[in-house]
Design a protein around this motif. Sequence first.
Motif, PDB file in Angstrom:
ATOM      1  N   GLN A  63      -0.172   3.823  -7.093  1.00  0.00           N
ATOM      2  CA  GLN A  63       0.724   3.136  -7.734  1.00  0.00           C
ATOM      3  C   GLN A  63       0.976   3.742  -9.092  1.00  0.00           C
ATOM      4  OE1 GLN A  63       2.123   0.262  -5.711  1.00  0.00           O
ATOM      5  NE2 GLN A  63       1.118   1.506  -4.558  1.00  0.00           N
ATOM      6  N   HIS A  97       7.311  -3.133  -3.596  1.00  0.00           N
ATOM      7  CA  HIS A  97       7.308  -2.127  -2.477  1.00  0.00           C
ATOM      8  C   HIS A  97       8.475  -2.544  -1.592  1.00  0.00           C
ATOM      9  CE1 HIS A  97       6.186  -5.373   0.286  1.00  0.00           C
ATOM     10  NE2 HIS A  97       5.425  -5.991  -0.635  1.00  0.00           N
ATOM     11  N   SER A 136      -0.971   6.609  -1.293  1.00  0.00           N
ATOM     12  CA  SER A 136      -0.627   5.162  -1.772  1.00  0.00           C
ATOM     13  C   SER A 136      -0.793   4.866  -3.222  1.00  0.00           C
ATOM     14  CB  SER A 136      -1.604   4.206  -0.797  1.00  0.00           C
ATOM     15  OG  SER A 136      -3.234   4.656  -1.319  1.00  0.00           O
ATOM     16  N   SER A 192       0.779  -1.213   0.244  1.00  0.00           N
ATOM     17  CA  SER A 192      -0.057  -0.170  -0.143  1.00  0.00           C
ATOM     18  C   SER A 192       0.967   1.163  -0.028  1.00  0.00           C
ATOM     19  CB  SER A 192      -0.689   0.088   1.160  1.00  0.00           C
ATOM     20  OG  SER A 192      -0.287   0.031   2.460  1.00  0.00           O
ATOM     21  N   ASN A 193       2.145   1.191  -0.055  1.00  0.00           N
ATOM     22  CA  ASN A 193       3.053   2.318  -0.108  1.00  0.00           C
ATOM     23  C   ASN A 193       3.050   2.724  -1.356  1.00  0.00           C
ATOM     24  OD1 ASN A 193       5.455   3.541   1.541  1.00  0.00           O
ATOM     25  ND2 ASN A 193       6.266   3.632  -0.371  1.00  0.00           N
ATOM     26  N   VAL A 194       3.284   4.171  -1.362  1.00  0.00           N
ATOM     27  CA  VAL A 194       3.048   4.670  -2.835  1.00  0.00           C
ATOM     28  C   VAL A 194       4.344   4.582  -3.688  1.00  0.00           C
ATOM     29  CG1 VAL A 194       4.426   6.741  -1.984  1.00  0.00           C
ATOM     30  CG2 VAL A 194       2.958   7.027  -4.087  1.00  0.00           C
ATOM     31  N   GLU A 254      -5.780   9.771  -2.341  1.00  0.00           N
ATOM     32  CA  GLU A 254      -5.085   8.449  -2.959  1.00  0.00           C
ATOM     33  C   GLU A 254      -3.460   8.658  -3.167  1.00  0.00           C
ATOM     34  OE1 GLU A 254      -5.967   8.504  -7.554  1.00  0.00           O
ATOM     35  OE2 GLU A 254      -7.552   8.015  -6.233  1.00  0.00           O
TER      36      GLU A 254
END
Length: 249
Positions: free
Chosen positions: A149, A40, A147, A31-33, A144
Motif C-alpha cells: 500500500q 481497493h 500487495s 490485499s491488492n497493490v 511485498e
Amino acid sequence: MIATIKHNSRNYTIDLSKPIDISIPMLGSASNVNAWYVGHPTILPHQNGDFIGSISAGASTNFNDISFNPHAHGTHTECVGHITKEFHSVNKALSNFFFLAEVITIAPEKYQDDFVISKKQLRYAIGNKKRQAIVIRTLPNLREKLSKQYSHTNPPYLLEEAAQYLVEANVQHLLIDLPSVDKEKDKGALLAHNAFWNTEGKVRTKATITEFIFVPNNVADGAYFLNLQVAAFENDASPSRPVLYQIDA
C-alpha cells in the motif's frame, strides 16, 4: 514454440513457450497493490433487482462488475495523454508489441529526503546498449511489492536527468516496479513524466511508461524481447501485461 524476430537487420531467436510474466494480477480485495489514496478495486457479481450474477447465488453464469483505477491498482501502461490537456490514447500509442529490452537492477540512492534513480546509475547499468525498452527492477526486490500500500510512503522515483538520459538513448518504452516515475508529492511538477515524453519539444506520442511491474529475483539482468500488451481502452492508461522472452544464443 521457437520464433525468430528480426531487429535492425539481426535475427533473434526466442522460445514462446517460456514467457516471463512481469505483471501484477489485480485482485478485488484490500490485499491488492495500491497507490494514490483510493480504495481497493472491487470484483463483484452484478445485481439488477432480484438478479445476482453468480452461479452460487442461483444465476446461470458468473457475471461480475469490476471497478478499478488503472494508475492506482496494478500494472498499467500510460501514454503522454496522462499529463496533457489534449487527449491521447494509449491504445493508439502502440502499433507494434515486440521490443528489444534490457532488464536492469538498481538500488535507489539517497537524495535529500528521498531515494531516487539517477542518470549516473542508468548510464552505468545500460552502458552503450541500444534498446527500445528498459525494464527497471529496484532493490530491495521483495514480494511485498505485489500487495504494498504505497499511499503516503514517498516511494523512490526517477530524477528528471535520468528521464532525459533515456530520451537521449532513444528508449521508447520505460517499465518500472514503482507506482510512478515521479515523486509521490511534487505539487504536480511531474518532472520525469514531462522529460520522458518531451512535452516542451516534439512530443513523444509513441513512447510509453509502464508502472507497477514485478520482476522476480530469478530473472537475470540482460537482454530480452518484451511483448507489451494493453487492454484496448481508449484512455490515457490501460491495464497491461508485459511479458519477457529470453533470447537464445
